[in-house]
Write an enzyme that holds these catalytic residues in place. Structure first.
Site, PDB file in Angstrom:
ATOM      1  N   LYS A 265       0.838  -1.218   0.000  1.00 53.79           N
ATOM      2  CA  LYS A 265       0.000   0.000   0.000  1.00 53.79           C
ATOM      3  C   LYS A 265       0.863   1.255   0.000  1.00 53.79           C
ATOM      4  O   LYS A 265       0.676   2.147  -0.829  1.00 53.79           O
ATOM      5  CB  LYS A 265      -0.950   0.011   1.216  1.00 53.79           C
ATOM      6  CG  LYS A 265      -1.892  -1.179   1.276  1.00 53.79           C
ATOM      7  CD  LYS A 265      -2.883  -1.065   2.416  1.00 53.79           C
ATOM      8  CE  LYS A 265      -2.263  -1.163   3.795  1.00 53.79           C
ATOM      9  NZ  LYS A 265      -1.775  -2.524   4.141  1.00 53.79           N
TER      10      LYS A 265
ATOM     11  N   ARG B 273     -10.148   0.326   7.512  1.00 50.02           N
ATOM     12  CA  ARG B 273      -9.724  -1.037   7.836  1.00 50.02           C
ATOM     13  C   ARG B 273     -10.852  -1.829   8.489  1.00 50.02           C
ATOM     14  O   ARG B 273     -10.661  -3.005   8.794  1.00 50.02           O
ATOM     15  CB  ARG B 273      -8.531  -0.994   8.798  1.00 50.02           C
ATOM     16  CG  ARG B 273      -7.166  -1.093   8.105  1.00 50.02           C
ATOM     17  CD  ARG B 273      -6.092  -0.921   9.164  1.00 50.02           C
ATOM     18  NE  ARG B 273      -4.846  -1.573   8.862  1.00 50.02           N
ATOM     19  CZ  ARG B 273      -3.793  -0.971   8.320  1.00 50.02           C
ATOM     20  NH1 ARG B 273      -3.847   0.283   7.953  1.00 50.02           N
ATOM     21  NH2 ARG B 273      -2.674  -1.641   8.146  1.00 50.02           N
TER      22      ARG B 273
ATOM     23  N   ARG C  75      11.496  -6.153   5.933  1.00 57.19           N
ATOM     24  CA  ARG C  75      11.429  -4.744   6.325  1.00 57.19           C
ATOM     25  C   ARG C  75      11.855  -4.581   7.795  1.00 57.19           C
ATOM     26  O   ARG C  75      12.490  -3.599   8.168  1.00 57.19           O
ATOM     27  CB  ARG C  75      10.012  -4.188   6.121  1.00 57.19           C
ATOM     28  CG  ARG C  75       9.929  -2.703   6.427  1.00 57.19           C
ATOM     29  CD  ARG C  75       8.617  -2.083   6.047  1.00 57.19           C
ATOM     30  NE  ARG C  75       7.539  -2.554   6.900  1.00 57.19           N
ATOM     31  CZ  ARG C  75       6.262  -2.249   6.713  1.00 57.19           C
ATOM     32  NH1 ARG C  75       5.903  -1.506   5.699  1.00 57.19           N
ATOM     33  NH2 ARG C  75       5.339  -2.698   7.533  1.00 57.19           N
TER      34      ARG C  75
ATOM     35  N   ARG D 212      10.498  -0.887  13.270  1.00 58.71           N
ATOM     36  CA  ARG D 212       9.093  -0.802  13.671  1.00 58.71           C
ATOM     37  C   ARG D 212       8.755  -1.883  14.691  1.00 58.71           C
ATOM     38  O   ARG D 212       9.146  -3.037  14.539  1.00 58.71           O
ATOM     39  CB  ARG D 212       8.186  -0.946  12.431  1.00 58.71           C
ATOM     40  CG  ARG D 212       7.986   0.375  11.732  1.00 58.71           C
ATOM     41  CD  ARG D 212       7.201   0.236  10.468  1.00 58.71           C
ATOM     42  NE  ARG D 212       5.906  -0.420  10.599  1.00 58.71           N
ATOM     43  CZ  ARG D 212       4.960  -0.366   9.674  1.00 58.71           C
ATOM     44  NH1 ARG D 212       5.154   0.321   8.561  1.00 58.71           N
ATOM     45  NH2 ARG D 212       3.825  -0.994   9.851  1.00 58.71           N
TER      46      ARG D 212
ATOM     47  N   ARG E 255      -1.198  -9.362  13.144  1.00 57.62           N
ATOM     48  CA  ARG E 255      -1.713  -8.370  12.169  1.00 57.62           C
ATOM     49  C   ARG E 255      -2.472  -9.067  11.043  1.00 57.62           C
ATOM     50  O   ARG E 255      -3.522  -8.585  10.592  1.00 57.62           O
ATOM     51  CB  ARG E 255      -0.543  -7.566  11.573  1.00 57.62           C
ATOM     52  CG  ARG E 255       0.008  -6.547  12.544  1.00 57.62           C
ATOM     53  CD  ARG E 255       1.395  -6.112  12.170  1.00 57.62           C
ATOM     54  NE  ARG E 255       1.445  -5.289  10.974  1.00 57.62           N
ATOM     55  CZ  ARG E 255       2.570  -4.998  10.319  1.00 57.62           C
ATOM     56  NH1 ARG E 255       3.729  -5.475  10.753  1.00 57.62           N
ATOM     57  NH2 ARG E 255       2.531  -4.241   9.255  1.00 57.62           N
TER      58      ARG E 255
HETATM   59  P1  B4P Z   1       4.060  -1.840   2.393  1.00 59.46           P
HETATM   60  O1  B4P Z   1       3.295  -2.818   1.612  1.00 59.46           O
HETATM   61  O2  B4P Z   1       4.274  -0.535   1.825  1.00 59.46           O
HETATM   62  O3  B4P Z   1       3.370  -1.864   3.841  1.00 59.46           O
HETATM   63  P2  B4P Z   1       1.869  -1.371   4.020  1.00 59.46           P
HETATM   64  O4  B4P Z   1       0.951  -2.425   3.459  1.00 59.46           O
HETATM   65  O5  B4P Z   1       1.725   0.014   3.479  1.00 59.46           O
HETATM   66  O6  B4P Z   1       1.751  -1.116   5.535  1.00 59.46           O
HETATM   67  P3  B4P Z   1       1.197  -1.905   6.785  1.00 59.46           P
HETATM   68  O7  B4P Z   1      -0.165  -2.475   6.556  1.00 59.46           O
HETATM   69  O8  B4P Z   1       2.278  -2.820   7.215  1.00 59.46           O
HETATM   70  O9  B4P Z   1       1.175  -0.798   7.880  1.00 59.46           O
HETATM   71  P4  B4P Z   1       0.349   0.530   8.172  1.00 59.46           P
HETATM   72  O10 B4P Z   1       1.392   1.559   8.301  1.00 59.46           O
HETATM   73  O11 B4P Z   1      -0.770   0.807   7.239  1.00 59.46           O
HETATM   74  O12 B4P Z   1       5.460  -2.382   2.662  1.00 59.46           O
HETATM   75  C1  B4P Z   1       5.765  -3.715   3.055  1.00 59.46           C
HETATM   76  C2  B4P Z   1       7.157  -4.137   2.566  1.00 59.46           C
HETATM   77  O13 B4P Z   1       7.013  -4.803   1.307  1.00 59.46           O
HETATM   78  C3  B4P Z   1       8.116  -2.971   2.322  1.00 59.46           C
HETATM   79  O14 B4P Z   1       9.371  -3.304   2.837  1.00 59.46           O
HETATM   80  C4  B4P Z   1       8.185  -2.837   0.803  1.00 59.46           C
HETATM   81  O15 B4P Z   1       9.421  -2.391   0.333  1.00 59.46           O
HETATM   82  C5  B4P Z   1       7.913  -4.278   0.354  1.00 59.46           C
HETATM   83  N1  B4P Z   1       7.277  -4.362  -0.952  1.00 59.46           N
HETATM   84  C6  B4P Z   1       6.281  -3.563  -1.420  1.00 59.46           C
HETATM   85  N2  B4P Z   1       5.931  -3.936  -2.666  1.00 59.46           N
HETATM   86  C7  B4P Z   1       6.728  -5.002  -2.994  1.00 59.46           C
HETATM   87  C8  B4P Z   1       6.861  -5.850  -4.171  1.00 59.46           C
HETATM   88  N3  B4P Z   1       6.091  -5.683  -5.250  1.00 59.46           N
HETATM   89  N4  B4P Z   1       7.750  -6.862  -4.127  1.00 59.46           N
HETATM   90  C9  B4P Z   1       8.534  -7.056  -3.045  1.00 59.46           C
HETATM   91  N5  B4P Z   1       8.478  -6.282  -1.908  1.00 59.46           N
HETATM   92  C10 B4P Z   1       7.592  -5.287  -1.891  1.00 59.46           C
HETATM   93  O16 B4P Z   1      -0.311   0.190   9.595  1.00 59.46           O
HETATM   94  C11 B4P Z   1       0.457  -0.152  10.747  1.00 59.46           C
HETATM   95  C12 B4P Z   1      -0.441  -0.315  11.976  1.00 59.46           C
HETATM   96  O17 B4P Z   1      -1.101   0.950  12.306  1.00 59.46           O
HETATM   97  C13 B4P Z   1      -1.622  -1.292  11.835  1.00 59.46           C
HETATM   98  O18 B4P Z   1      -1.238  -2.646  12.088  1.00 59.46           O
HETATM   99  C14 B4P Z   1      -2.601  -0.729  12.908  1.00 59.46           C
HETATM  100  O19 B4P Z   1      -2.244  -1.158  14.207  1.00 59.46           O
HETATM  101  C15 B4P Z   1      -2.416   0.761  12.815  1.00 59.46           C
HETATM  102  N6  B4P Z   1      -3.388   1.365  11.882  1.00 59.46           N
HETATM  103  C16 B4P Z   1      -3.095   1.973  10.695  1.00 59.46           C
HETATM  104  N7  B4P Z   1      -4.229   2.387  10.083  1.00 59.46           N
HETATM  105  C17 B4P Z   1      -5.259   2.019  10.897  1.00 59.46           C
HETATM  106  C18 B4P Z   1      -6.682   2.138  10.792  1.00 59.46           C
HETATM  107  N8  B4P Z   1      -7.257   2.699   9.723  1.00 59.46           N
HETATM  108  N9  B4P Z   1      -7.447   1.647  11.800  1.00 59.46           N
HETATM  109  C19 B4P Z   1      -6.882   1.098  12.882  1.00 59.46           C
HETATM  110  N10 B4P Z   1      -5.554   0.934  13.044  1.00 59.46           N
HETATM  111  C20 B4P Z   1      -4.733   1.393  12.056  1.00 59.46           C
END
Ligand code: B4P
Length: 190
Positions: free
Chosen positions: A14, A90, A129, A135, A146
């Site tokens: 994302k 979410r 990561r 983190r 998660r």
């Molecule tokens: P990303 O894929 O960018 O991670 P994310 O989904 O954006 O974030 P995530 O769900 O973990 O956390 P968030 O901050 O939203 O990256 C993952 C890894 O994969 C990276 O290292 C990247 O380089 C790699 N990658 C990406 N694409 C790739 C590809 N094509 N091939 C290989 N590698 C790749 O949320 C964190 C916490 O905050 C939640 O658990 C929750 O506790 C809280 N939170 C956030 N929003 C909330 C909400 N709306 N409601 C309640 N709690 C919330």
């Protein structure tokens, strides 16, 4: 005006794809995860509460998230040009709150980009990561909770947005650029 929700499991890409969407379409980026991590870093009251949930891999309560998001929308005039919502909604109550908030601003969600990635790959990406992110939630135990929370509380949103005819499924494995090309094709067709 484009309002895009980027949706998917933890580690689905994302944040990664949001950066590319902003670059191409000039949308205002709201990542609830980033906003929460900034609150934690600044030691605010919200940050202290959020930290307790995030470090256990749980979702922060809906009321806190919805208020926080409304604040970001109200404080930033640029949101009127279109927003990418990254990591929000979410839960179903968050999706309903978003619908109401946008309707009050005479707009709506244009599309939900659903990044679909195999579970094994999600765990691998997040562990990788974790080696550099520092983190509190990128360790195996928290990653497992998660993903469990994602299946229980967040996946019902897929049907919610399918019913609203807004869900666009994207195969989220492969190169970042190839995935982005599929996303751009969907956005260009809106
Ligand atoms: P990303 O894929 O960018 O991670 P994310 O989904 O954006 O974030 P995530 O769900 O973990 O956390 P968030 O901050 O939203 O990256 C993952 C890894 O994969 C990276 O290292 C990247 O380089 C790699 N990658 C990406 N694409 C790739 C590809 N094509 N091939 C290989 N590698 C790749 O949320 C964190 C916490 O905050 C939640 O658990 C929750 O506790 C809280 N939170 C956030 N929003 C909330 C909400 N709306 N409601 C309640 N709690 C919330």
């Amino acid at each position: 005006m484009l309002n895009i929700v980027i949706f998917g499991a933890p580690g689905s890409g994302k944040g990664t794809q949001s950066e590319k969407i902003i670059e191409k379409y000039g949308l205002f980026h709201i990542s609830t995860g980033d906003v929460l991590r900034a609150e934690i870093k600044n030691g605010t009251e919200l940050g202290q509460i959020a930290d307790r949930y995030i470090s256990k891999g749980q979702l922060v309560p809906d009321e806190l998230i919805v208020d926080m998001l409304a604040g970001v929308l109200d404080r930033n005039e640029e949101t009127k040009k279109g927003v990418i919502f990254d990591g929000f909604p979410r839960t179903i109550p968050q999706a309903e709150a978003l619908k109401k908030m946008l309707a009050e601003r005479d707009t709506e969600v244009s599309a939900v980009i659903g990044l679909e990635v195999e579970e094994e790959e999600l765990v691998d990406r997040l562990l990788k990561r974790g080696q550099v992110s520092g983190r509190s939630d990128d360790n195996l135990e928290t990653i497992k909770s998660r993903l469990e929370v994602y299946h229980r509380q967040t996946t019902p949103l897929k049907d919610f947005y399918i019913q609203e005819q807004k869900y666009r499924k994207i195969h989220g494995s492969g190169s970042v650029d190839a995935i982005f090309d599929s996303i751009a094709e969907e956005i260009d067709n809106l």
